[in-house]
Each structure stands twice: as C-alpha cells, then as structure tokens.
Design a protein around this motif. Sequence first.
Motif, PDB file in Angstrom:
ATOM      1  N   LEU A  70       0.868  -1.312  -0.262  1.00  0.00           N
ATOM      2  CA  LEU A  70      -0.182   0.045   0.059  1.00  0.00           C
ATOM      3  C   LEU A  70       0.652   1.259   0.027  1.00  0.00           C
ATOM      4  N   ILE A  71       0.555   2.242  -0.667  1.00  0.00           N
ATOM      5  CA  ILE A  71       0.952   3.638  -0.445  1.00  0.00           C
ATOM      6  C   ILE A  71      -0.055   4.515   0.268  1.00  0.00           C
ATOM      7  N   ALA A  72       0.405   4.832   1.353  1.00  0.00           N
ATOM      8  CA  ALA A  72      -0.564   5.477   2.359  1.00  0.00           C
ATOM      9  C   ALA A  72      -1.471   4.492   3.043  1.00  0.00           C
ATOM     10  N   GLY A  73      -2.284   5.063   3.875  1.00  0.00           N
ATOM     11  CA  GLY A  73      -3.386   4.164   4.725  1.00  0.00           C
ATOM     12  C   GLY A  73      -2.908   2.882   5.164  1.00  0.00           C
ATOM     13  N   ARG A  74      -2.467   2.940   6.382  1.00  0.00           N
ATOM     14  CA  ARG A  74      -1.874   1.471   6.661  1.00  0.00           C
ATOM     15  C   ARG A  74      -2.940   0.600   7.033  1.00  0.00           C
ATOM     16  N   ILE A  75      -2.598  -0.618   6.929  1.00  0.00           N
ATOM     17  CA  ILE A  75      -3.572  -1.592   7.373  1.00  0.00           C
ATOM     18  C   ILE A  75      -2.750  -2.725   7.921  1.00  0.00           C
ATOM     19  N   LYS A  76      -3.286  -3.168   8.999  1.00  0.00           N
ATOM     20  CA  LYS A  76      -2.559  -4.600   9.698  1.00  0.00           C
ATOM     21  C   LYS A  76      -2.080  -5.596   8.926  1.00  0.00           C
ATOM     22  N   ASN A  77      -1.014  -6.167   9.045  1.00  0.00           N
ATOM     23  CA  ASN A  77      -0.558  -7.324   8.150  1.00  0.00           C
ATOM     24  C   ASN A  77      -0.471  -7.062   6.757  1.00  0.00           C
ATOM     25  N   ILE A  78      -0.402  -5.713   6.127  1.00  0.00           N
ATOM     26  CA  ILE A  78      -0.158  -5.414   4.764  1.00  0.00           C
ATOM     27  C   ILE A  78       1.038  -4.403   4.905  1.00  0.00           C
ATOM     28  N   SER A  79       2.111  -4.813   4.018  1.00  0.00           N
ATOM     29  CA  SER A  79       3.216  -3.789   3.892  1.00  0.00           C
ATOM     30  C   SER A  79       2.616  -2.278   3.316  1.00  0.00           C
ATOM     31  N   CYS A  80       3.239  -1.124   3.919  1.00  0.00           N
ATOM     32  CA  CYS A  80       2.707   0.200   3.480  1.00  0.00           C
ATOM     33  C   CYS A  80       3.931   0.931   3.318  1.00  0.00           C
TER      34      CYS A  80
END
Length: 343
Positions: free
Chosen positions: A149-159
């Motif tokens: 992801l670019i921006a917008g952090r979500i648990k267990n996904i690289s950002c």
Amino acid sequence: MAATLKIIADKAGVSKSMVSMYLNSHPLSAHMAEKTKTRIRQAVDRFKYKPSYLARALSNKKTNVIGFICGDIKSPFFAEKAAAMMKAANEAGYRLQIMVTEWNFDKEFECFDFLLEGSADGIIFYNRGLPANSAYYKKIIEEKLPVVLIAGRIKNISCVSADLEPGFDQAVGKLITSGHKRIVMAHDPENIIKYKTYCKICKKYKIRPEQIIYKDPYYTGKEPLISLGKKIAKDKYADAVIAAADYDAALLMQGIREAGFKIPDDISMVGMDGIELGEYFYPPLSTIGQPQNELAAAAVSELIKKINNPDAKSENLIIPSFFIDRKSIKPRSHHVQLEHPKQ
C-alpha cells in the motif's frame, strides 16, 4: 487446460466481473439472484477453478510486471507519483502497468482481479479506503498475495508512506517566525491525516489550529475552491493558509487574486505534495514536499521482497517529508524568534 475466469463466466452465462464479485463476496453479490449464484458455484465446482494467481505462483511463472492501482493520474501529484513508480520498477527490472480507478470502489475491485488473473506479479495500491473487513483484505492475507500500500496503513499488509511531521514543522515554524498570527489549514474531509498532523504541530508551538473544509475539486470542479479563495480574502479569515494539496492551493490563490488581494503581500500560502509545477505558479508556491522517488523505490523494493517470499514479514516504511521555501510567504510587520518546545 486449466480453468480460467472466462471459462467459468461462459459456462455460468454471466460476465467475468460477476464471477469475481461472487467469488470475492463483493457487497454487490448480495443482490445477485440465487439461480445466478448456483450456476457460478456449479461451474466453479465442475472445473475445480482456482484463481490463476495461485496456479501461476505454484508453477513459478512470472510476468516481470508490477501493477499500480491509482485513482487518478490527471492531477500533477499522481502523475508524478506514477512516473516515479515507473522509474523505480524499470530500474528493478520490471515493467509497470498502471490501472486508473477514478476513486471508484467497483473499479478498484475489477483492477485487482484483472492484475491477479495473471497480468502482474504483484500490486502497489494507492489506498484511500481499503477497509480491513473487506473481502480483498481477507484475500490478500489468506492467500499471501504480494500487495504493498501507498498511504493508509492496514494491519499485516506492507505500507510505504510519507511522515508529514517534519515538513509541517518546518512550514509552520517558517510562518510563525515570519510574524503570521492566524495560520489556517484548508482541506477536504479525506485529508484528515494531514489535518491531524497540522493540529499536532500547532500544539507543539502553542498556537490555535483552525480549519476550512471544502470538497475535493476532483469531484466538484474548480469553481467552488476559487470562490472559497475569494471568501477567505474578503473576510480576512487568515493571514496564512496551508492547503492540503498544491493543486488546491493554486485554485485558492486564483480566487484570492480575483478578489483583488495579493499573494504573499496580503495572504501567505503553503501547499502540500511538492509537485514540480508549483515552482511555476504565480507566485512560486512554498510547499510541504513528499519524496516521490524514495517512496516509489521503497514500495517497489518491498513488493519484490513479497513476490520472492510470500512469507516475508510485512513492513511499515516511513520516509520524512520536507519543506520547500519558494515565494508565497512574506514576513509580516514583526518577526518572532521561535523557541522550540522542550522534547
């Protein structure tokens, strides 16, 4: 021959997107007729269909293509982001396939499916609202799909994202030392992270945060923001404005000029994003910049790590923003010696 989404769709007598909606529990699938769901389910069972991403991963076939899903590339900010992403992908030996969604959730859904059906080895996604309870989030986690992801952090996904605090700190500090008394942030509701960062810096320097909220000109067109610029100037609402985007700052400046006021003589202006075009605004726009090349390189590197090792740990990579001081800030009648609060 392995079953494909098209074979399942043809057998069930529906479109590929409808099959994808059903398989991924898309909210719209709730409105499908039960007979349609049954036909899709029977076709899936008959052909023992599995998403081709998994089949391709098992056979170790790669496309050397990275998918980049983005809502918009018309604006200079996202055009520069896409260009930086393409440069980083090419330098890493990959090609970049850009998918534009116009910030439409259903189009995001279709782009994910298209890329994961075999068009790309992994996806970089500019996230403005992928909910953690969505079918796609569950699919990414359960199938260990290579997504960053670019921006917008979500648990267990690289950002990969920009740390806005350094740039805000420098910009607000510059305005305070230049004698500005009322520093207001203008933003649309989706830029809440930027506004919270502004509030944090205001608290640090013991000044009152103030905001003006407007709708994103992507949806409303230019005129509402130009009119807002006129109102800010006529009502003498602020002696300095920080706009949530450089493009938005340009429209506000146009409104301020049309109202008979000057920038920076009457109102100082600071943008956000640091687009190159801002150097050619009138006057050249001071702005809080984001390191596009560094963000893109970090995102591509993290994605390649996930492509090569699906079990690799997800990371939150943060790169500091910075302040670009051009000519849209003018000192007021008195200067202030800035005392940084004790840490």
